[in-house]
Write a protein that holds these residues in place. Structure first.
Motif, PDB file in Angstrom:
ATOM      1  N   UNK A 128       0.902  -1.192  -0.043  1.00 57.19           N
ATOM      2  CA  UNK A 128       0.083   0.106   0.020  1.00 57.19           C
ATOM      3  C   UNK A 128       0.893   1.061   0.041  1.00 57.19           C
ATOM      4  N   UNK A 129       0.604   2.218  -1.029  1.00 55.99           N
ATOM      5  CA  UNK A 129       1.410   3.501  -0.993  1.00 55.99           C
ATOM      6  C   UNK A 129       0.422   4.591  -1.014  1.00 55.99           C
ATOM      7  N   UNK A 130       0.645   5.388  -0.200  1.00 54.04           N
ATOM      8  CA  UNK A 130      -0.091   6.936  -0.127  1.00 54.04           C
ATOM      9  C   UNK A 130       0.730   7.916  -0.708  1.00 54.04           C
ATOM     10  N   UNK A 131       0.312   8.635  -1.437  1.00 57.05           N
ATOM     11  CA  UNK A 131       1.270   9.932  -2.056  1.00 57.05           C
ATOM     12  C   UNK A 131       2.727   9.369  -2.387  1.00 57.05           C
ATOM     13  N   UNK A 132       2.786   8.213  -2.805  1.00 58.40           N
ATOM     14  CA  UNK A 132       4.176   7.597  -3.300  1.00 58.40           C
ATOM     15  C   UNK A 132       4.960   7.043  -2.407  1.00 58.40           C
ATOM     16  N   UNK A 133       4.608   7.103  -0.750  1.00 56.43           N
ATOM     17  CA  UNK A 133       5.125   6.617   0.332  1.00 56.43           C
ATOM     18  C   UNK A 133       4.564   5.182   0.683  1.00 56.43           C
ATOM     19  N   UNK A 134       5.433   4.103   0.722  1.00 52.92           N
ATOM     20  CA  UNK A 134       4.899   2.876   1.007  1.00 52.92           C
ATOM     21  C   UNK A 134       4.545   2.834   2.617  1.00 52.92           C
ATOM     22  N   UNK A 135       3.143   2.497   2.973  1.00 53.71           N
ATOM     23  CA  UNK A 135       2.801   2.571   4.128  1.00 53.71           C
ATOM     24  C   UNK A 135       2.486   1.152   4.716  1.00 53.71           C
ATOM     25  N   UNK A 136       2.338  -0.178   3.966  1.00 53.50           N
ATOM     26  CA  UNK A 136       2.305  -1.407   4.313  1.00 53.50           C
ATOM     27  C   UNK A 136       2.748  -2.183   3.500  1.00 53.50           C
ATOM     28  N   UNK A 137       3.148  -3.293   3.704  1.00 55.47           N
ATOM     29  CA  UNK A 137       3.418  -4.538   2.902  1.00 55.47           C
ATOM     30  C   UNK A 137       2.652  -5.651   3.273  1.00 55.47           C
ATOM     31  N   UNK A 138       2.002  -6.483   2.663  1.00 56.34           N
ATOM     32  CA  UNK A 138       0.872  -7.529   3.029  1.00 56.34           C
ATOM     33  C   UNK A 138       1.392  -8.949   2.205  1.00 56.34           C
ATOM     34  N   UNK A 139       0.906  -9.950   2.742  1.00 61.22           N
ATOM     35  CA  UNK A 139       1.185 -11.380   2.277  1.00 61.22           C
ATOM     36  C   UNK A 139      -0.429 -12.077   2.479  1.00 61.22           C
ATOM     37  N   UNK A 140      -0.376 -12.797   1.492  1.00 61.90           N
ATOM     38  CA  UNK A 140      -1.599 -13.758   1.385  1.00 61.90           C
ATOM     39  C   UNK A 140      -1.684 -14.856   2.201  1.00 61.90           C
ATOM     40  N   UNK A 141      -0.465 -15.204   2.731  1.00 57.76           N
ATOM     41  CA  UNK A 141      -0.439 -16.421   3.712  1.00 57.76           C
ATOM     42  C   UNK A 141      -1.316 -16.171   4.800  1.00 57.76           C
ATOM     43  N   UNK A 142      -1.843 -17.515   5.210  1.00 52.47           N
ATOM     44  CA  UNK A 142      -2.471 -17.419   6.824  1.00 52.47           C
ATOM     45  C   UNK A 142      -3.930 -17.294   6.868  1.00 52.47           C
ATOM     46  N   UNK A 143      -4.683 -17.993   5.610  1.00 51.06           N
ATOM     47  CA  UNK A 143      -6.252 -17.743   5.398  1.00 51.06           C
ATOM     48  C   UNK A 143      -6.745 -18.858   6.457  1.00 51.06           C
ATOM     49  N   UNK A 144      -7.843 -18.400   7.112  1.00 51.69           N
ATOM     50  CA  UNK A 144      -8.281 -19.344   8.131  1.00 51.69           C
ATOM     51  C   UNK A 144      -8.955 -20.571   7.224  1.00 51.69           C
ATOM     52  N   UNK A 145      -9.744 -20.136   5.979  1.00 51.57           N
ATOM     53  CA  UNK A 145     -10.245 -21.100   5.212  1.00 51.57           C
ATOM     54  C   UNK A 145      -9.486 -21.227   3.763  1.00 51.57           C
ATOM     55  N   UNK A 146      -9.682 -22.419   2.872  1.00 55.83           N
ATOM     56  CA  UNK A 146      -8.987 -22.221   1.764  1.00 55.83           C
ATOM     57  C   UNK A 146     -10.029 -21.624   0.761  1.00 55.83           C
ATOM     58  N   UNK A 147      -9.823 -21.186  -0.274  1.00 54.49           N
ATOM     59  CA  UNK A 147     -10.700 -20.735  -1.474  1.00 54.49           C
ATOM     60  C   UNK A 147     -11.854 -21.638  -1.705  1.00 54.49           C
ATOM     61  N   UNK A 148     -11.455 -22.856  -1.973  1.00 54.87           N
ATOM     62  CA  UNK A 148     -12.345 -23.865  -2.308  1.00 54.87           C
ATOM     63  C   UNK A 148     -13.243 -24.076  -1.276  1.00 54.87           C
ATOM     64  N   UNK A 149     -12.900 -24.065   0.104  1.00 51.89           N
ATOM     65  CA  UNK A 149     -13.821 -24.229   1.269  1.00 51.89           C
ATOM     66  C   UNK A 149     -14.589 -23.083   1.406  1.00 51.89           C
ATOM     67  N   UNK A 150     -14.321 -21.792   1.189  1.00 55.96           N
ATOM     68  CA  UNK A 150     -15.299 -20.534   1.322  1.00 55.96           C
ATOM     69  C   UNK A 150     -16.244 -20.778   0.179  1.00 55.96           C
ATOM     70  N   UNK A 151     -15.942 -21.344  -1.088  1.00 57.82           N
ATOM     71  CA  UNK A 151     -16.908 -21.189  -2.098  1.00 57.82           C
ATOM     72  C   UNK A 151     -17.874 -22.352  -2.025  1.00 57.82           C
ATOM     73  N   UNK A 152     -17.348 -23.447  -1.335  1.00 56.92           N
ATOM     74  CA  UNK A 152     -18.119 -24.623  -1.031  1.00 56.92           C
ATOM     75  C   UNK A 152     -19.305 -24.266  -0.084  1.00 56.92           C
ATOM     76  N   UNK A 153     -18.871 -23.600   0.931  1.00 59.02           N
ATOM     77  CA  UNK A 153     -19.670 -22.876   1.968  1.00 59.02           C
ATOM     78  C   UNK A 153     -20.837 -21.948   1.420  1.00 59.02           C
ATOM     79  N   UNK A 154     -20.356 -21.207   0.741  1.00 57.37           N
ATOM     80  CA  UNK A 154     -21.318 -20.304  -0.052  1.00 57.37           C
ATOM     81  C   UNK A 154     -22.260 -20.898  -0.909  1.00 57.37           C
ATOM     82  N   UNK A 155     -21.915 -22.094  -1.635  1.00 56.59           N
ATOM     83  CA  UNK A 155     -22.891 -22.754  -2.550  1.00 56.59           C
ATOM     84  C   UNK A 155     -23.780 -23.700  -1.784  1.00 56.59           C
ATOM     85  N   UNK A 156     -23.594 -23.957  -0.360  1.00 57.97           N
ATOM     86  CA  UNK A 156     -24.593 -24.913   0.360  1.00 57.97           C
ATOM     87  C   UNK A 156     -26.218 -24.518  -0.050  1.00 57.97           C
ATOM     88  N   UNK A 157     -26.756 -25.233  -0.705  1.00 60.89           N
ATOM     89  CA  UNK A 157     -28.247 -25.113  -0.974  1.00 60.89           C
ATOM     90  C   UNK A 157     -28.578 -23.646  -1.638  1.00 60.89           C
TER      91      UNK A 157
END
Length: 308
Positions: free
Chosen positions: A226-255
């Protein structure tokens, strides 16, 4: 493989970039390469509006938008930042307790349902704007925030899907920004009905979508900033999801039937919001959100009175 949106006289299609780097225009070929194809008059009108606003289009117009919360660390740090901003006295007490126990203050932890099933809310899929469009602070808010998220769109329908079936239905990935009016959000959440005006005024996504085959093998190893006015204020990573993407979509598709073109997001990647960093948006700021190998979103923040 990249996808980009193309306007025709009476439809909106996605072009797919083939192995030689050439853009393939035929809708049926784009579909064969994994890109959803949409043909709706109201989407054409929205796309034309977006083109006027930012000089470019969304990679696709979502037909719905569900936003999950998949990161415990974000939930804890965001709750801590919210209290720090709006309740500084309580923040000092919570901070002292955290220093003594060396654990997150209990009220900062997600509610028990977070650990039992994927949780999400439905937002306004029609308020998406493309990268480059100016975004105004809502007239009713003085605490505009950003949220850097990983978005994924379905290219096939789902119903009572297994996680494996659900994962195979993901067509492409985008960078998503879930704008939030934090001073409004807290009262709405306490109401028991979830976010409303705190979220529905605007969301945004990157200019291009990247096909699932390019991203899924490294889904837990994506990095961004994340950068604001050209200065980086945060770096992020996708690691550490509580649920996998397959699990979240399967849950959303229940009935419940899910359709091609529906957009989902992971929720904020840890560190990817102003509530966590303490850097809130102000009129005149230039915001830039990036996830490597997928894309970037940029916006100029304007005052509520300033025309966009």
């Amino acid at each position: 493989m990249l996808l980009r949106r193309v306007l025709t006289d009476d439809a909106i299609v996605l072009q797919a970039c083939d192995d030689d780097g050439a853009w393939v225009a035929a809708p049926e070929r784009a579909a064969a390469l994994g890109g959803p194809v949409f043909d709706r008059g109201w989407e054409l009108a929205l796309a034309q509006r977006h083109q006027r606003e930012a000089g470019q289009l969304l990679p696709f117009q979502p037909v719905s938008f569900r936003d999950f919360m998949l990161y415990e660390r974000h939930a804890v740090d965001a709750a801590r930042g919210l209290v720090r901003r709006f309740h500084p006295r309580q923040a000092r007490v919570a901070g002292a307790i955290e220093a003594l126990t060396r654990r997150p203050f209990p009220l900062f932890k997600p509610k028990p349902l977070f650990y039992r099933q994927p949780i999400y809310y439905m937002s306004n899929h029609l308020s998406f704007v493309p990268s480059g469009a100016p975004v105004a602070v809502p007239s009713y808010s003085s605490a505009l925030d950003f949220e850097l998220e990983l978005g994924f769109v379905l290219s096939a329908p789902l119903y009572d899907a297994t996680p494996e079936q659900a994962l195979a239905a993901i067509g492409a990935f985008v960078v998503v920004n879930d704008f939030s009016a934090r001073d409004v959000q807290r009262a709405e959440m306490v109401s028991g009905l979830g976010p409303q005006k705190s979220k529905h005024f605007a969301s945004s996504m990157s200019v291009l979508a990247v096909t699932a085959e390019e991203i899924l093998p490294q889904i837990e190893r994506l990095y961004g900033s994340v950068a604001i006015n050209g200065a980086t204020v945060a770096t992020v990573s996708s690691a550490g999801m509580q649920w996998s993407l397959g699990e979240v979509l399967a849950h959303a598709s229940r009935s419940e039937r899910l359709y091609p073109g529906e957009l989902f997001a992971t929720g904020t990647l840890p560190g990817g919001s102003g509530m966590e960093t303490g850097r809130w948006l102000r009129p005149g700021d230039q915001l830039s959100l990036t996830i490597d190998q997928i894309g970037e979103i940029s916006h100029r923040i304007t005052s509520a009175q300033e025309p966009t």
